[in-house]
Design a protein around this motif. Structure first.
Motif, PDB file in Angstrom:
ATOM      1  N   TYR A   1      35.319  19.966 -22.071  1.00 31.83           N
ATOM      2  CA  TYR A   1      35.340  18.582 -22.558  1.00 31.83           C
ATOM      3  C   TYR A   1      34.650  18.403 -23.903  1.00 31.83           C
ATOM      4  CZ  TYR A   1      37.315  16.637 -18.299  1.00 31.83           C
ATOM      5  OH  TYR A   1      38.159  16.324 -17.261  1.00 31.83           O
ATOM      6  N   SER A   2      33.768  19.337 -24.292  1.00 28.77           N
ATOM      7  CA  SER A   2      33.031  19.149 -25.542  1.00 28.77           C
ATOM      8  C   SER A   2      33.627  19.926 -26.713  1.00 28.77           C
ATOM      9  CB  SER A   2      31.561  19.547 -25.360  1.00 28.77           C
ATOM     10  OG  SER A   2      31.453  20.906 -24.981  1.00 28.77           O
ATOM     11  N   LEU A   3      34.108  21.149 -26.479  1.00 29.13           N
ATOM     12  CA  LEU A   3      34.576  21.989 -27.577  1.00 29.13           C
ATOM     13  C   LEU A   3      35.846  21.449 -28.225  1.00 29.13           C
ATOM     14  CD1 LEU A   3      33.921  25.569 -26.142  1.00 29.13           C
ATOM     15  CD2 LEU A   3      32.546  24.273 -27.781  1.00 29.13           C
ATOM     16  N   ARG A   4      36.657  20.681 -27.481  1.00 25.11           N
ATOM     17  CA  ARG A   4      37.907  20.153 -28.030  1.00 25.11           C
ATOM     18  C   ARG A   4      37.803  18.666 -28.357  1.00 25.11           C
ATOM     19  NH1 ARG A   4      42.945  21.934 -24.455  1.00 25.11           N
ATOM     20  NH2 ARG A   4      43.930  20.959 -26.253  1.00 25.11           N
ATOM     21  N   ASN A   5      36.586  18.136 -28.397  1.00 30.10           N
ATOM     22  CA  ASN A   5      36.395  16.706 -28.614  1.00 30.10           C
ATOM     23  C   ASN A   5      35.432  16.503 -29.780  1.00 30.10           C
ATOM     24  OD1 ASN A   5      35.305  13.986 -28.334  1.00 30.10           O
ATOM     25  ND2 ASN A   5      36.344  13.928 -26.352  1.00 30.10           N
ATOM     26  N   ARG A   6      35.956  15.964 -30.879  1.00 30.90           N
ATOM     27  CA  ARG A   6      35.129  15.795 -32.076  1.00 30.90           C
ATOM     28  C   ARG A   6      34.001  14.802 -31.850  1.00 30.90           C
ATOM     29  NH1 ARG A   6      39.382  14.591 -36.764  1.00 30.90           N
ATOM     30  NH2 ARG A   6      40.285  13.401 -35.045  1.00 30.90           N
ATOM     31  N   ASP A   7      34.276  13.710 -31.124  1.00 31.86           N
ATOM     32  CA  ASP A   7      33.232  12.710 -30.857  1.00 31.86           C
ATOM     33  C   ASP A   7      32.097  13.304 -30.046  1.00 31.86           C
ATOM     34  OD1 ASP A   7      34.651  10.766 -32.206  1.00 31.86           O
ATOM     35  OD2 ASP A   7      35.694  10.076 -30.400  1.00 31.86           O
ATOM     36  N   MET A   8      32.448  14.116 -29.053  1.00 36.35           N
ATOM     37  CA  MET A   8      31.423  14.730 -28.207  1.00 36.35           C
ATOM     38  C   MET A   8      30.619  15.767 -29.000  1.00 36.35           C
ATOM     39  SD  MET A   8      29.911  14.862 -25.343  1.00 36.35           S
ATOM     40  CE  MET A   8      30.993  13.869 -24.309  1.00 36.35           C
TER      41      MET A   8
ATOM     42  N   ALA B   1      28.172  13.903 -31.117  1.00 36.88           N
ATOM     43  CA  ALA B   1      27.060  13.369 -30.332  1.00 36.88           C
ATOM     44  C   ALA B   1      26.089  14.468 -29.926  1.00 36.88           C
ATOM     45  CB  ALA B   1      27.611  12.661 -29.096  1.00 36.88           C
ATOM     46  N   LEU B   2      26.606  15.642 -29.605  1.00 37.06           N
ATOM     47  CA  LEU B   2      25.737  16.761 -29.220  1.00 37.06           C
ATOM     48  C   LEU B   2      24.904  17.238 -30.404  1.00 37.06           C
ATOM     49  CD1 LEU B   2      28.202  18.787 -26.954  1.00 37.06           C
ATOM     50  CD2 LEU B   2      26.100  17.641 -26.224  1.00 37.06           C
ATOM     51  N   ARG B   3      25.502  17.246 -31.611  1.00 35.02           N
ATOM     52  CA  ARG B   3      24.743  17.639 -32.805  1.00 35.02           C
ATOM     53  C   ARG B   3      23.614  16.648 -33.064  1.00 35.02           C
ATOM     54  NH1 ARG B   3      29.774  19.737 -34.813  1.00 35.02           N
ATOM     55  NH2 ARG B   3      30.379  17.669 -35.550  1.00 35.02           N
ATOM     56  N   LYS B   4      23.898  15.351 -32.906  1.00 37.74           N
ATOM     57  CA  LYS B   4      22.858  14.340 -33.108  1.00 37.74           C
ATOM     58  C   LYS B   4      21.727  14.501 -32.115  1.00 37.74           C
ATOM     59  CE  LYS B   4      26.031  10.779 -34.883  1.00 37.74           C
ATOM     60  NZ  LYS B   4      26.625   9.449 -34.652  1.00 37.74           N
TER      61      LYS B   4
END
Length: 302
Positions: A289-296, A299-302
């Motif tokens: 769910y995270s590797l293919r989702n730019r928004d996620m 958010a993880l980088r932030k």
């Protein structure tokens, strides 16, 4: 059957996946690593969604709930196996086994219900985009999750109470790393007809309801996708569904292979398939769910 064999067992012995000391050492390290990655990965998703206001939408609300359920699902089975290995023990008390069965059934069904709710959310977003905000209201989202929790807990309670009525005689060795309902049923010296019947009737309905919702939702989604005028629109629509479809295929594929037949025919292959949806699926969900989702990823980088 003689009187000695009629004695109820006070504990079960979890023999693990291999039964060989050297292989169990390797499996301990592998399961410990997978469990830690599962907890950290799903916790990061929950924290990212909670802290980023842009992700306070129905899709990410359901994803956060799925991550929470995956943490609980993994914690039902793996820690006991790890602790037993460290202590050099294979035992689990009768009450501990029944408790493990209850929460195992609850969380595995909750995973299915959340995946179906997420499919419905994708259907509304793609097929009825203009009505999305009014259709997927916060109150409805909370109601869907709360209803799922009530149904799954009642279902788990039914099967656990039926399991508690069974007699377990001299044989208390479970060829698994946790109290999986099917191996436990297979060990009982009581008649398990009612238990098997409830698995195929009530359990079948609990399984088929979310699975049917997923199939119907994607039937409408794909029928609408092919009507989109541009290739870019098709790719964008498919990208929003790709991660969810990957998880659904892995989760339901393994379950269909294990629980859609009588408990008496449970085999080693079923044990390996159980590992997929109890250990592997909660592990890969955060990455899918995270590797293919730019928004996620943002958010993880932030």
């Amino acid at each position: 059957m003689d009187g000695g064999n009629q004695t109820r067992v006070a504990e079960f012995l979890l023999l693990g996946l291999s039964g060989q000391a050297e292989q169990e050492e390797v499996l301990f390290g592998l399961f410990l690593w997978m469990y830690l990655v599962t907890i950290i990965g799903n916790m990061l998703i929950i924290l990212a969604i909670s802290c980023d206001g842009h992700l306070h939408t129905p899709m990410y609300f359901f994803l956060a709930n799925l991550s929470c359920v995956d943490i609980c699902f993994s914690s039902v089975t793996i820690p006991k196996m790890l602790v037993n290995h460290v202590l050099g023990s294979k035992s689990i008390s009768y009450m501990g086994c029944m408790t493990q069965i209850y929460f195992f059934i609850t969380f595995i069904n909750m995973d299915g219900f959340l995946l179906s709710v997420m499919a419905y959310d994708r259907y509304v977003a793609i097929c009825c985009p203009l009505h999305y905000t009014t259709s997927m209201r916060p109150r409805l989202c909370i109601l869907l999750v709360a209803t799922s929790w009530v149904i799954t807990n009642l279902h788990a309670l039914l099967h656990t109470l039926l399991m508690a009525q069974l007699a377990f005689c001299s044989n208390n060795a479970v060829h698994h790393f946790f109290c999986d309902p099917y191996p436990i049923l297979k060990m009982s010296c009581s008649d398990t007809f009612v238990n098997d019947l409830m698995v195929f009737t009530v359990g079948g309905m609990i399984f088929l309801a979310p699975f049917t919702c997923i199939l119907v939702s994607y039937a409408y989604i794909f029928s609408n996708i092919w009507k989109l005028p541009s290739a870019h629109g098709v790719r964008k629509a498919l990208s929003t569904c790709g991660s969810h479809l990957t998880v659904v295929s892995l989760f339901y594929g393994a379950i269909l292979g294990v629980y859609m037949h009588p408990s008496s025919s449970y085999s080693v292959q079923d044990t390996l398939a159980t590992v997929i949806f109890t250990v592997v699926t909660p592990l890969v969900n955060p990455f899918v769910y995270s590797l293919r989702n730019r928004d996620m990823k943002g958010a993880l980088r932030k």
